[in-house]
Motif scaffolding. Sequence first.
Motif, PDB file in Angstrom:
ATOM      1  N   SER A 148       0.804  -1.225   0.000  1.00 28.67           N
ATOM      2  CA  SER A 148       0.000   0.000   0.000  1.00 28.67           C
ATOM      3  C   SER A 148       0.840   1.278   0.000  1.00 28.67           C
ATOM      4  O   SER A 148       0.294   2.377  -0.016  1.00 28.67           O
ATOM      5  N   LEU A 149       2.169   1.146   0.010  1.00 33.33           N
ATOM      6  CA  LEU A 149       3.024   2.329   0.053  1.00 33.33           C
ATOM      7  C   LEU A 149       4.126   2.209  -0.998  1.00 33.33           C
ATOM      8  O   LEU A 149       5.060   1.426  -0.841  1.00 33.33           O
ATOM      9  N   CYS A 150       3.985   2.989  -2.060  1.00 29.80           N
ATOM     10  CA  CYS A 150       4.936   2.917  -3.175  1.00 29.80           C
ATOM     11  C   CYS A 150       5.383   4.313  -3.591  1.00 29.80           C
ATOM     12  O   CYS A 150       4.681   5.311  -3.363  1.00 29.80           O
ATOM     13  N   LEU A 151       6.531   4.381  -4.214  1.00 29.57           N
ATOM     14  CA  LEU A 151       7.012   5.620  -4.802  1.00 29.57           C
ATOM     15  C   LEU A 151       6.187   5.961  -6.034  1.00 29.57           C
ATOM     16  O   LEU A 151       5.660   5.062  -6.699  1.00 29.57           O
ATOM     17  N   PRO A 152       6.069   7.243  -6.390  1.00 38.57           N
ATOM     18  CA  PRO A 152       5.274   7.614  -7.570  1.00 38.57           C
ATOM     19  C   PRO A 152       5.950   7.262  -8.894  1.00 38.57           C
ATOM     20  O   PRO A 152       5.304   7.281  -9.941  1.00 38.57           O
ATOM     21  N   GLN A 153       7.266   6.955  -8.857  1.00 39.21           N
ATOM     22  CA  GLN A 153       7.987   6.637 -10.087  1.00 39.21           C
ATOM     23  C   GLN A 153       8.957   5.482  -9.832  1.00 39.21           C
ATOM     24  O   GLN A 153       9.255   5.151  -8.683  1.00 39.21           O
ATOM     25  N   GLU A 154       9.429   4.868 -10.906  1.00 40.19           N
ATOM     26  CA  GLU A 154      10.413   3.799 -10.775  1.00 40.19           C
ATOM     27  C   GLU A 154      11.757   4.395 -10.360  1.00 40.19           C
ATOM     28  O   GLU A 154      12.256   5.300 -11.035  1.00 40.19           O
ATOM     29  N   PRO A 155      12.353   3.934  -9.285  1.00 40.97           N
ATOM     30  CA  PRO A 155      13.662   4.472  -8.880  1.00 40.97           C
ATOM     31  C   PRO A 155      14.754   4.032  -9.848  1.00 40.97           C
ATOM     32  O   PRO A 155      14.634   3.002 -10.512  1.00 40.97           O
ATOM     33  N   LYS A 156      15.823   4.808  -9.911  1.00 44.98           N
ATOM     34  CA  LYS A 156      16.908   4.545 -10.854  1.00 44.98           C
ATOM     35  C   LYS A 156      18.261   4.598 -10.156  1.00 44.98           C
ATOM     36  O   LYS A 156      18.404   5.183  -9.079  1.00 44.98           O
ATOM     37  N   LEU A 157      19.244   3.994 -10.811  1.00 44.71           N
ATOM     38  CA  LEU A 157      20.627   4.040 -10.349  1.00 44.71           C
ATOM     39  C   LEU A 157      21.411   4.955 -11.277  1.00 44.71           C
ATOM     40  O   LEU A 157      21.373   4.802 -12.496  1.00 44.71           O
ATOM     41  N   VAL A 158      22.121   5.928 -10.698  1.00 49.59           N
ATOM     42  CA  VAL A 158      22.917   6.870 -11.482  1.00 49.59           C
ATOM     43  C   VAL A 158      24.350   6.843 -10.963  1.00 49.59           C
ATOM     44  O   VAL A 158      24.595   6.963  -9.762  1.00 49.59           O
ATOM     45  N   VAL A 159      25.301   6.695 -11.868  1.00 47.08           N
ATOM     46  CA  VAL A 159      26.722   6.620 -11.521  1.00 47.08           C
ATOM     47  C   VAL A 159      27.432   7.896 -11.969  1.00 47.08           C
ATOM     48  O   VAL A 159      27.214   8.365 -13.092  1.00 47.08           O
ATOM     49  N   GLY A 160      28.266   8.466 -11.081  1.00 49.32           N
ATOM     50  CA  GLY A 160      29.123   9.565 -11.490  1.00 49.32           C
ATOM     51  C   GLY A 160      28.717  10.954 -11.043  1.00 49.32           C
ATOM     52  O   GLY A 160      29.161  11.940 -11.624  1.00 49.32           O
ATOM     53  N   LEU A 161      27.910  11.073  -9.988  1.00 49.53           N
ATOM     54  CA  LEU A 161      27.508  12.379  -9.481  1.00 49.53           C
ATOM     55  C   LEU A 161      28.387  12.798  -8.300  1.00 49.53           C
ATOM     56  O   LEU A 161      29.194  12.016  -7.802  1.00 49.53           O
ATOM     57  N   ASN A 162      28.199  14.034  -7.861  1.00 50.25           N
ATOM     58  CA  ASN A 162      28.987  14.574  -6.752  1.00 50.25           C
ATOM     59  C   ASN A 162      28.239  14.457  -5.435  1.00 50.25           C
ATOM     60  O   ASN A 162      27.005  14.540  -5.403  1.00 50.25           O
ATOM     61  N   GLY A 163      28.995  14.313  -4.350  1.00 52.05           N
ATOM     62  CA  GLY A 163      28.397  14.232  -3.026  1.00 52.05           C
ATOM     63  C   GLY A 163      29.028  15.215  -2.066  1.00 52.05           C
ATOM     64  O   GLY A 163      30.139  15.713  -2.286  1.00 52.05           O
ATOM     65  N   SER A 164      28.311  15.522  -0.977  1.00 44.75           N
ATOM     66  CA  SER A 164      28.830  16.419   0.053  1.00 44.75           C
ATOM     67  C   SER A 164      28.682  15.772   1.426  1.00 44.75           C
ATOM     68  O   SER A 164      27.751  15.003   1.668  1.00 44.75           O
ATOM     69  N   THR A 165      29.623  16.105   2.291  1.00 41.23           N
ATOM     70  CA  THR A 165      29.616  15.584   3.659  1.00 41.23           C
ATOM     71  C   THR A 165      29.893  16.717   4.632  1.00 41.23           C
ATOM     72  O   THR A 165      30.723  17.590   4.358  1.00 41.23           O
TER      73      THR A 165
END
Length: 341
Positions: A234-251
């Motif tokens: 009964s609880l789903c995301l509105p779209q299909e999730p995806k995997l993306v390689v090569g983005l930037n992150g912050s910590t």
Amino acid sequence: MASSMDSCLQLVVAVVFLLVFSVKSLKPNELRPSSIIKKVNAGGPYIGLISVYSREEDAFFSTGGFKPNPKHPYVDLSGRRFRFGKIHGKPVIYVRCGIGMVNAAAATQQMVDLFDIVGIVHFGIAGNLNNSMSIGDVVVLKQVANTGIWDWMKVNGTLELNSIAHLDFGTYNVPKGNETNLLGRISFRPEDFHSESKNPNTSIQLIWAQITPKWLQLATLLEGMKLKKCVNSSLCLPQEPKLVVGLNGSTANIFVDNGVYRDFLFRNFNVTTTDMETSAIAMTCLSNGYPVIVIRGLSDLAGAQTGKSAIDTFGSLAALNTANVVLKFIRMLPLNYYLYY
């Protein structure tokens, strides 16, 4: 004579008592951490796995992909449990480091110092700063910055010409044009990076910690893999999730739940994820000369949402999607992975 005999008897009793007490207080040799580490390392080399907190750990173990070592399932060190086992037949050592950069760096350094490690896979959930991404998506980072190092400046302080980014609090006075905000401004500064390849006590100024290129390239083969969309029926995301390689992150040692600061980070650093551990783990690996890859699932919008954060609703789903990507990455890693960097 009787007095002498009594003294001798008392001495014997005292010695026996001390021997018994000493034997009971000693751990059996096979239970000592150093003995377990030695035996475990004989079965290496290992891929190191580091998550952060219980939600990520629960998702990881729920996949059933981790097969514990039947003889030496774990050893406890400095309040953390290092678990030994295999994933797809490949030896791994897993630890949950705990929230924050100090915990992350300490657990990583301990892992590379004590165990026969070939590289580290760091995984967990993160806040989403990028409007082109959605909750439930998984990101394999290309590089990560410590966006928590700032110089606090005077209200009318002059910025250096090479200033990478600065946050002027007065920009956000309400109503606009209101009297000066005495918090002033803060200016971003790079981090000192020490490496075994450099002379002792020398460092370079580093903004981006780069993920190991060959491991990142291998991860691109995972793009397009199917991720879970629903927490339950009964609880789903509105779209299909995806995997993306090569983005930037912050910590940084900041849990971001503020829409304005979220936009500031994305606009100035072009970062997709925000968390409290990744750069510390990446920097520690690179300083010691070990390959590293970072896999983070997007669990919330870091303050861009209206109402309550989605982390309590979809955090477990993001963690599970992340764990499944980790398992597939380890499966693809060649058996000679200790040469694959």
